[in-house]
Structures are given as structure tokens and as C-alpha cells.
Design an enzyme around this catalytic site. Sequence first.
Site, mmCIF file in Angstrom:
data_model
loop_
_atom_site.group_PDB
_atom_site.id
_atom_site.type_symbol
_atom_site.label_atom_id
_atom_site.label_comp_id
_atom_site.label_asym_id
_atom_site.label_seq_id
_atom_site.Cartn_x
_atom_site.Cartn_y
_atom_site.Cartn_z
ATOM 1 C CG ASP A 195 6.903 5.225 -8.533
ATOM 2 O OD1 ASP A 195 8.104 5.433 -8.272
ATOM 3 O OD2 ASP A 195 5.987 5.313 -7.695
ATOM 4 C CG ASP A 198 11.913 4.124 -6.281
ATOM 5 O OD1 ASP A 198 11.044 4.273 -5.416
ATOM 6 O OD2 ASP A 198 12.762 3.207 -6.248
ATOM 7 C CD GLU A 212 11.679 7.271 -2.232
ATOM 8 O OE1 GLU A 212 11.224 6.728 -1.225
ATOM 9 O OE2 GLU A 212 12.246 6.627 -3.137
ATOM 10 C CG HIS A 254 4.197 3.441 -1.645
ATOM 11 N ND1 HIS A 254 4.619 4.705 -2.002
ATOM 12 C CD2 HIS A 254 5.203 2.604 -1.969
ATOM 13 C CE1 HIS A 254 5.825 4.632 -2.522
ATOM 14 N NE2 HIS A 254 6.206 3.361 -2.512
ATOM 15 C CG ASP A 255 7.687 3.555 0.726
ATOM 16 O OD1 ASP A 255 7.298 2.424 0.373
ATOM 17 O OD2 ASP A 255 8.402 4.289 0.012
HETATM 18 C C1 GLC Z 1 11.260 3.670 -2.719
HETATM 19 C C2 GLC Z 1 9.836 3.180 -2.801
HETATM 20 C C3 GLC Z 1 9.727 1.935 -1.977
HETATM 21 C C4 GLC Z 1 10.661 0.900 -2.538
HETATM 22 C C5 GLC Z 1 12.094 1.428 -2.660
HETATM 23 C C6 GLC Z 1 12.918 0.566 -3.551
HETATM 24 O O1 GLC Z 1 11.609 4.021 -1.430
HETATM 25 O O2 GLC Z 1 8.963 4.186 -2.396
HETATM 26 O O3 GLC Z 1 8.414 1.454 -1.924
HETATM 27 O O4 GLC Z 1 10.675 -0.234 -1.721
HETATM 28 O O5 GLC Z 1 12.120 2.708 -3.230
HETATM 29 O O6 GLC Z 1 12.550 0.717 -4.891
#
Ligand code: GLC
Length: 544
Positions: A98, A200, A253, A320-321
Site C-alpha cells: 500500500d 491510497d 484507489e 478492508h473498508d
Molecule cells: C483509504 C484506505 C482507508 C483509509 C483512508 C485514509 O480509503 O483504504 O482504509 O482510512 O484511505 O488513508
Amino acid sequence: MDKKYFRSNVVYQIYPRSFCDSNGDGIGDIPGIISKLDYLKDLGIGIIWLSPVYKSPNCDYGYDISDYKAIQPEFGTMEDMDRLIAEAKKRGIRIIMDLVVNHTSDEHPWFQASRDPKSPYHGYYYWRKGRKNNKKPPNNWTSDFGGSAWKYDPEVDEWYLHLFSEKQVDLDWHNPKILEEVEDILRFWLDKGIYGFRCDVINQIWKEDLDDAKFTIYIRGLDHYLNKQGNHVILQKLHEDVFSKYDCMTVGECYNVTHEAARQFTSGNELDMCFHFDAMHVDQIFAPVFHRKYKPHRLKKILFDWQQAIDWNANYFENHDQLRSIERFGSMDYRNESAKMLALMLMTLRGTPYVYQGEEIGMTNINPYFEKEEYRDPVNHWIYEIIRKIGFSHKGALKRVQNCNRDNARTPMQWSAELNGGFSSGKPWIRENENYVDINVESQLNDPDSIYSFYKKAIGIRKEIPALSYGSFEPIETSNSLMAFRRVFENEAYLVLINMTPHEAKIPDGLFAENSSIVFSNYADSSLKDLTSLRPFESLLIRL
Ligand code: GLC
Ligand code: CA
């Protein structure tokens, strides 16, 4: 034809804290992951995406990094990490990490140094004077995690920007030093043998300006930093200077990414692919806490639009979210059938499939919901407070938090029916799902009808059939309940038929011929003979 590794391989996401604990402290770790590499190899995956394992104060469990070149001590050492990379490689598995570079932890030495206005690090972050004599934040943006996106630091007498929690401080990418620092971090890991990065919140790193945002109920400020041209320029630089020099992959992402922006992100000199959120919003309205009824045809439309809008997608139903997928897109009454239906869809759509730990055994959300004392994700607490403030009861608030509680996906991986689901010999850091007694790896490994066995088979088929990796995607118009598409490559054509509902679904005439055959299906006795409709969630891959 571009036959890059990620086009014909399946990614498996590991959330290290909850995967496997080797030393009984209740926290998953790297030696634990190493001990499960044979399991992953057997499942057939080719790439692991590791959620953050860098040093972190854990305000957002690793998504707040205080040292990009050190391993979180709870997870192990750098030697463990090197061993993980080597052991995975031995088994033909590559690892992506990540990359969290929208922000650092407030405990990162850069941020600590930045609090001195004379330090060159001051310009690494968005330090600004506030409005109204420095009494009010510099603008009206809100944080993803609630409240203003600015925090006043009395010692510095300035405010700093944080799009997430106060402990996740946004880096100022207008400062060319940031690019240099990040490139250095990328090379450090790529030189260690890492295969790439899941980037991310990568489509919001470029803040176009710091002006007031237009009013929105949820996350105010997006219009000033989502998918901006400067963001593309940064990614082009990273690609040119680093990614293009390695055999590697990148997946971004990309919250609220448009087709157009995604096309640009994936046009060849920025990222290899993007996670969009449209499918995740299909059962939400305004914000994740507000649930709207899931309608399969909406999901179908979203996925078909994306399949046609860009060349290569990053396909996923869980991470994971997000909540676990069976309850969202399938049905607990048909747990096996619908879990397998989703697996078949995931492996036959065009793009790289991402499986999240536990998805391959059909893990589920906590039922009915987490109690407040059990919350581990700090976001839950402010969501709970807001919901109470607008008048809901304690129970009502717990229920609504459950609609988006990220802890659901972070319960310990269910390895066996033994103590703590075989995850740890000690007390897990987060509540486990009691259903590990019934839903676990051990009980599914040797059962040919299990969800696990279906995933294994589906992954195998996906790798064996070039049309599933490289073939074109051709949507077929059908009723709302049915998803139908063709995948065509060279002189091979396949038809996918998926009943997305717990009801019977009619199949239009003429989609397949007499000599067509079923490659695989989620019902043991599926047959093309006289086939005119599909049973609940019945799904077929047909060779035409
Ligand atoms: C992304 C991650 C999440 C995190 C956020 C801030 O959305 O997947 O888990 O809280 O970024 O880094
Ligand atoms: Ca441990």
C-alpha cells in the site's frame, strides 16, 4: 496484445492485523502471513496486496505512516519482510504494497520538523493562517472522518490540513520535494523486489486551491481536489521516473472517479488500473450510513458501464473498508450459491480480480452489530455521535453504524473451528465472528462443494482460459435479474450467464448453440439441455 502479469493473475488482499498471528499477542503479523503462503499458492493467486505494514501509530491502522522504510514492530522486522518477499517469490507469488502518500502520520519526523516555521519541512504540509484573526479554519472543507479538515496547532499558531483524521496530515504536493521523497520510497521498495503499489486515495493528492468549497452534506471540498489535472501530472512524473523503469503494477484507489478521469489515469503513463467506488455506492444514498435497497440491475449497469468505458478495470466486491459482500449483493438464504455467483462474476469480468481475505470462504459481517465498546475503527465513534445528535436512540445508532462499519471486514480470518478461529492463541485485537465454528478454511479445504473450492476452481479457470484474461467484453441486453456477456479472444468465445437474484431468471432464446458446453457453474447439476431459466443465483460459464 499486452500480456502483463497482472492481466492474467488474481490479486489477494491481506489486512495483516487480522490475517494470522504467529506469536499469540492477538495481532496478525508477517511471520503469520509467511506461514499461510502455501495456502495462498494452493488457492492459485498470483499477487498479494498487503495493506500497510509500515511503522504507524495506528490511528488508522497503518494508513497513518510514521516511517515509510520501517516495518511496524507489531508485525515483525525488516528481515521478516525480506523473508516474506523471498518466500512468496519461491511460490510464484508477487507482492504489492500500500502506498499512502496523500498524508503522513503527525508522528512522522517530517511533520514534527515542519512545526518549526523556519524548517524546510514546514513546506511539506499545508500550514496556513486561519480566518477571522486566525480563530477560524482557513476554509470550509470537512474531513472524511468528521469535522473541519483543519486543525489549529497553538504552538505553531497555524492550522494544518487533514482530509482524514487529525493524525493524518496532508502532504503538499505543490512542493517538488514531496515528489523526490516519494520517488525515493518507491525505489527503496521496488529494489527489494516489490511488484508495485496500491495507491491510497491517489486521485485526491493534488489540491487545486484552498478556496471555500460548495456546500455538500458529506465531505465538503471534493470539488477542489478530486481528479485534478495536477494530479495527473504528478502520476505521470512518478511513472516516467520510477514505474516505467521496473516490471511493476500500480492500482489507484480512486474515490468518486469519473469514467473520463479513470481513462486518463489508465491511459498508459500514469496507473495500470483504478478502483472506482460506484459499485460500492449502489446500496447507499448520500453517505455510507444511509442504506438504500440493493437492486441487482443497478449493479449490473454500473459494472457494464465501467467494462465499456475503460480498457482495464480493477474488479472487486470487498476490501478492508467495505462490508462483506454476500449480504450486500447476494443473500444469506443462499449463502453458498450467491458467494459462488460473485466469485464467477469476479473471475469472468474483464480486468484484474481482487479477492479480499475471507471472501474465498464466504465470511460474513458481525450479526446483528458491533456494540460500542467493541469498536476498533475510530471512525465509528464519530459516526455514532453524529447519529445520536440527529435524534436516533442508542440502538438505532448502533444499527446505522453497522451499515458502514469497517470493523466487519477486519474481524480475524477464520482458519479453523478451534480457539479464536485458529487466528491466534491469544485474545484477538478485534472481536471475532462467532460463526468461525461453521465458516472456516479447514472445513472447506477438502470439501469439493465449498465456497473455497469454488474460488480455487474459478481462479484456475480464469488463468487457463486466455479469453477470460485478454478477451473483449461484449454485454448482452437481458432482463433486470440476469447478467449476460460474452468474452471473445482469437477464435474462442465464451458466454457468461448470471442470475443475480434469489428468484428464477428467464434466459432469452438463442444465446448459445447446440454444441455449446458448460465450463463450470455454481450448481452441481447445471445443464444446457432445455435450459430456459436459471435457478436462484445460478451462474454459468459457457463455451460457445
Ligand atoms: C483509504 C484506505 C482507508 C483509509 C483512508 C485514509 O480509503 O483504504 O482504509 O482510512 O484511505 O488513508
Ligand atoms: Ca502477532
